[in-house]
Design a protein around this motif. Sequence first.
Motif, PDB file in Angstrom:
ATOM      1  N   ALA A   1       0.836  -1.203   0.000  1.00 54.88           N
ATOM      2  CA  ALA A   1       0.000   0.000   0.000  1.00 54.88           C
ATOM      3  C   ALA A   1       0.870   1.253   0.000  1.00 54.88           C
ATOM      4  O   ALA A   1       0.570   2.231  -0.694  1.00 54.88           O
ATOM      5  CB  ALA A   1      -0.940  -0.007   1.200  1.00 54.88           C
ATOM      6  N   THR A   2       1.954   1.219   0.768  1.00 51.14           N
ATOM      7  CA  THR A   2       2.874   2.363   0.810  1.00 51.14           C
ATOM      8  C   THR A   2       3.534   2.565  -0.548  1.00 51.14           C
ATOM      9  O   THR A   2       3.636   3.699  -1.029  1.00 51.14           O
ATOM     10  CB  THR A   2       3.942   2.147   1.898  1.00 51.14           C
ATOM     11  N   ALA A   3       3.977   1.481  -1.166  1.00 50.78           N
ATOM     12  CA  ALA A   3       4.610   1.585  -2.484  1.00 50.78           C
ATOM     13  C   ALA A   3       3.637   2.145  -3.511  1.00 50.78           C
ATOM     14  O   ALA A   3       3.997   3.008  -4.317  1.00 50.78           O
ATOM     15  CB  ALA A   3       5.133   0.220  -2.925  1.00 50.78           C
ATOM     16  N   LEU A   4       2.406   1.667  -3.486  1.00 48.62           N
ATOM     17  CA  LEU A   4       1.399   2.155  -4.430  1.00 48.62           C
ATOM     18  C   LEU A   4       1.139   3.643  -4.222  1.00 48.62           C
ATOM     19  O   LEU A   4       1.214   4.438  -5.165  1.00 48.62           O
ATOM     20  CB  LEU A   4       0.105   1.362  -4.281  1.00 48.62           C
ATOM     21  N   CYS A   5       0.854   4.039  -3.002  1.00 48.55           N
ATOM     22  CA  CYS A   5       0.549   5.451  -2.713  1.00 48.55           C
ATOM     23  C   CYS A   5       1.749   6.349  -2.989  1.00 48.55           C
ATOM     24  O   CYS A   5       1.589   7.443  -3.545  1.00 48.55           O
ATOM     25  CB  CYS A   5       0.080   5.604  -1.274  1.00 48.55           C
ATOM     26  N   ALA A   6       2.928   5.896  -2.599  1.00 45.42           N
ATOM     27  CA  ALA A   6       4.127   6.703  -2.835  1.00 45.42           C
ATOM     28  C   ALA A   6       4.331   6.946  -4.322  1.00 45.42           C
ATOM     29  O   ALA A   6       4.609   8.073  -4.750  1.00 45.42           O
ATOM     30  CB  ALA A   6       5.350   6.008  -2.239  1.00 45.42           C
ATOM     31  N   ASN A   7       4.172   5.900  -5.126  1.00 46.37           N
ATOM     32  CA  ASN A   7       4.366   6.055  -6.561  1.00 46.37           C
ATOM     33  C   ASN A   7       3.268   6.893  -7.220  1.00 46.37           C
ATOM     34  O   ASN A   7       3.536   7.607  -8.179  1.00 46.37           O
ATOM     35  CB  ASN A   7       4.473   4.684  -7.237  1.00 46.37           C
ATOM     36  N   LEU A   8       2.052   6.798  -6.700  1.00 43.90           N
ATOM     37  CA  LEU A   8       0.974   7.620  -7.252  1.00 43.90           C
ATOM     38  C   LEU A   8       1.226   9.112  -7.014  1.00 43.90           C
ATOM     39  O   LEU A   8       0.749   9.953  -7.776  1.00 43.90           O
ATOM     40  CB  LEU A   8      -0.377   7.210  -6.662  1.00 43.90           C
ATOM     41  N   VAL A   9       2.001   9.429  -5.982  1.00 46.28           N
ATOM     42  CA  VAL A   9       2.347  10.832  -5.703  1.00 46.28           C
ATOM     43  C   VAL A   9       3.660  11.221  -6.386  1.00 46.28           C
ATOM     44  O   VAL A   9       3.739  12.248  -7.057  1.00 46.28           O
ATOM     45  CB  VAL A   9       2.438  11.075  -4.183  1.00 46.28           C
ATOM     46  N   THR A  10       4.701  10.397  -6.212  1.00 48.62           N
ATOM     47  CA  THR A  10       6.021  10.799  -6.706  1.00 48.62           C
ATOM     48  C   THR A  10       6.155  10.720  -8.220  1.00 48.62           C
ATOM     49  O   THR A  10       6.874  11.528  -8.810  1.00 48.62           O
ATOM     50  CB  THR A  10       7.142   9.962  -6.056  1.00 48.62           C
ATOM     51  N   HIS A  11       5.477   9.784  -8.852  1.00 47.11           N
ATOM     52  CA  HIS A  11       5.644   9.638 -10.297  1.00 47.11           C
ATOM     53  C   HIS A  11       5.173  10.869 -11.073  1.00 47.11           C
ATOM     54  O   HIS A  11       5.927  11.397 -11.896  1.00 47.11           O
ATOM     55  CB  HIS A  11       4.935   8.360 -10.797  1.00 47.11           C
ATOM     56  N   PRO A  12       3.953  11.368 -10.831  1.00 50.28           N
ATOM     57  CA  PRO A  12       3.542  12.583 -11.558  1.00 50.28           C
ATOM     58  C   PRO A  12       4.426  13.791 -11.233  1.00 50.28           C
ATOM     59  O   PRO A  12       4.717  14.601 -12.116  1.00 50.28           O
ATOM     60  CB  PRO A  12       2.104  12.828 -11.091  1.00 50.28           C
ATOM     61  N   LEU A  13       4.864  13.901  -9.980  1.00 51.89           N
ATOM     62  CA  LEU A  13       5.762  14.998  -9.624  1.00 51.89           C
ATOM     63  C   LEU A  13       7.093  14.876 -10.358  1.00 51.89           C
ATOM     64  O   LEU A  13       7.643  15.877 -10.838  1.00 51.89           O
ATOM     65  CB  LEU A  13       5.995  15.031  -8.117  1.00 51.89           C
ATOM     66  N   ALA A  14       7.604  13.671 -10.447  1.00 53.20           N
ATOM     67  CA  ALA A  14       8.865  13.458 -11.160  1.00 53.20           C
ATOM     68  C   ALA A  14       8.725  13.821 -12.630  1.00 53.20           C
ATOM     69  O   ALA A  14       9.603  14.479 -13.203  1.00 53.20           O
ATOM     70  CB  ALA A  14       9.315  12.002 -11.008  1.00 53.20           C
ATOM     71  N   VAL A  15       7.631  13.419 -13.244  1.00 48.58           N
ATOM     72  CA  VAL A  15       7.401  13.740 -14.657  1.00 48.58           C
ATOM     73  C   VAL A  15       7.349  15.255 -14.852  1.00 48.58           C
ATOM     74  O   VAL A  15       7.908  15.791 -15.811  1.00 48.58           O
ATOM     75  CB  VAL A  15       6.105  13.070 -15.164  1.00 48.58           C
ATOM     76  N   ALA A  16       6.696  15.950 -13.931  1.00 48.08           N
ATOM     77  CA  ALA A  16       6.566  17.406 -14.050  1.00 48.08           C
ATOM     78  C   ALA A  16       7.884  18.125 -13.786  1.00 48.08           C
ATOM     79  O   ALA A  16       8.173  19.151 -14.416  1.00 48.08           O
ATOM     80  CB  ALA A  16       5.493  17.906 -13.087  1.00 48.08           C
ATOM     81  N   LEU A  17       8.689  17.611 -12.850  1.00 46.75           N
ATOM     82  CA  LEU A  17       9.902  18.320 -12.440  1.00 46.75           C
ATOM     83  C   LEU A  17      11.143  17.973 -13.248  1.00 46.75           C
ATOM     84  O   LEU A  17      12.101  18.745 -13.275  1.00 46.75           O
ATOM     85  CB  LEU A  17      10.170  18.067 -10.958  1.00 46.75           C
ATOM     86  N   GLN A  18      11.165  16.822 -13.902  1.00 50.51           N
ATOM     87  CA  GLN A  18      12.364  16.423 -14.632  1.00 50.51           C
ATOM     88  C   GLN A  18      12.778  17.398 -15.736  1.00 50.51           C
ATOM     89  O   GLN A  18      13.974  17.666 -15.880  1.00 50.51           O
ATOM     90  CB  GLN A  18      12.218  15.007 -15.194  1.00 50.51           C
ATOM     91  N   PRO A  19      11.854  17.963 -16.500  1.00 54.16           N
ATOM     92  CA  PRO A  19      12.296  18.928 -17.521  1.00 54.16           C
ATOM     93  C   PRO A  19      12.965  20.172 -16.915  1.00 54.16           C
ATOM     94  O   PRO A  19      13.806  20.794 -17.550  1.00 54.16           O
ATOM     95  CB  PRO A  19      11.003  19.311 -18.247  1.00 54.16           C
ATOM     96  N   VAL A  20      12.600  20.517 -15.701  1.00 61.60           N
ATOM     97  CA  VAL A  20      13.134  21.715 -15.050  1.00 61.60           C
ATOM     98  C   VAL A  20      14.417  21.414 -14.280  1.00 61.60           C
ATOM     99  O   VAL A  20      15.411  22.129 -14.401  1.00 61.60           O
ATOM    100  CB  VAL A  20      12.078  22.317 -14.090  1.00 61.60           C
ATOM    101  N   LEU A  21      14.396  20.349 -13.489  1.00 60.08           N
ATOM    102  CA  LEU A  21      15.514  20.056 -12.589  1.00 60.08           C
ATOM    103  C   LEU A  21      16.488  19.018 -13.118  1.00 60.08           C
ATOM    104  O   LEU A  21      17.598  18.894 -12.607  1.00 60.08           O
ATOM    105  CB  LEU A  21      14.970  19.594 -11.233  1.00 60.08           C
ATOM    106  N   GLY A  22      16.068  18.221 -14.076  1.00 63.88           N
ATOM    107  CA  GLY A  22      16.921  17.170 -14.618  1.00 63.88           C
ATOM    108  C   GLY A  22      16.583  15.806 -14.033  1.00 63.88           C
ATOM    109  O   GLY A  22      15.987  15.695 -12.959  1.00 63.88           O
ATOM    110  N   PHE A  23      16.987  14.778 -14.755  1.00 60.53           N
ATOM    111  CA  PHE A  23      16.647  13.407 -14.411  1.00 60.53           C
ATOM    112  C   PHE A  23      17.255  12.966 -13.079  1.00 60.53           C
ATOM    113  O   PHE A  23      16.568  12.464 -12.195  1.00 60.53           O
ATOM    114  CB  PHE A  23      17.098  12.471 -15.536  1.00 60.53           C
ATOM    115  N   VAL A  24      18.560  13.142 -12.925  1.00 56.68           N
ATOM    116  CA  VAL A  24      19.254  12.612 -11.745  1.00 56.68           C
ATOM    117  C   VAL A  24      18.782  13.265 -10.448  1.00 56.68           C
ATOM    118  O   VAL A  24      18.448  12.550  -9.487  1.00 56.68           O
ATOM    119  CB  VAL A  24      20.787  12.700 -11.916  1.00 56.68           C
TER     120      VAL A  24
END
Length: 100
Positions: A36-59
């Motif tokens: 449940a933690t893995a599911l919820c964490a990914n549902l939050v972090t994945h969209p944020l990562a997609v949005a922030l990667q163009p600005v901050l970079g992949f790594v």
Amino acid sequence: MNPLFVVLAALAATLALELPLAAAIAPAEARGVCLATALCANLVTHPLAVALQPVLGFVPVELAVTAVECALYARVAGLTPARALVLGLVANALSASCST
């Protein structure tokens, strides 16, 4: 291709990789809460990562996502810090290697 479809497909692939790994690494008594933690964490972090990667970079974004997920595995799922670190690092390395 529709950008939303691409994001949702990437999220589905991430979940398909990381959830079984969470189940395998978690001790039996914590498996449900860890999933449940893995599911919820990914549902939050994945969209944020997609949005922030163009600005901050992949790594930097992947490092931040990994740190947040490791902390959640330890605090919410109750994994030992070592097990939470292994799960966070391996899961995110696996899904990141498949997304590049």
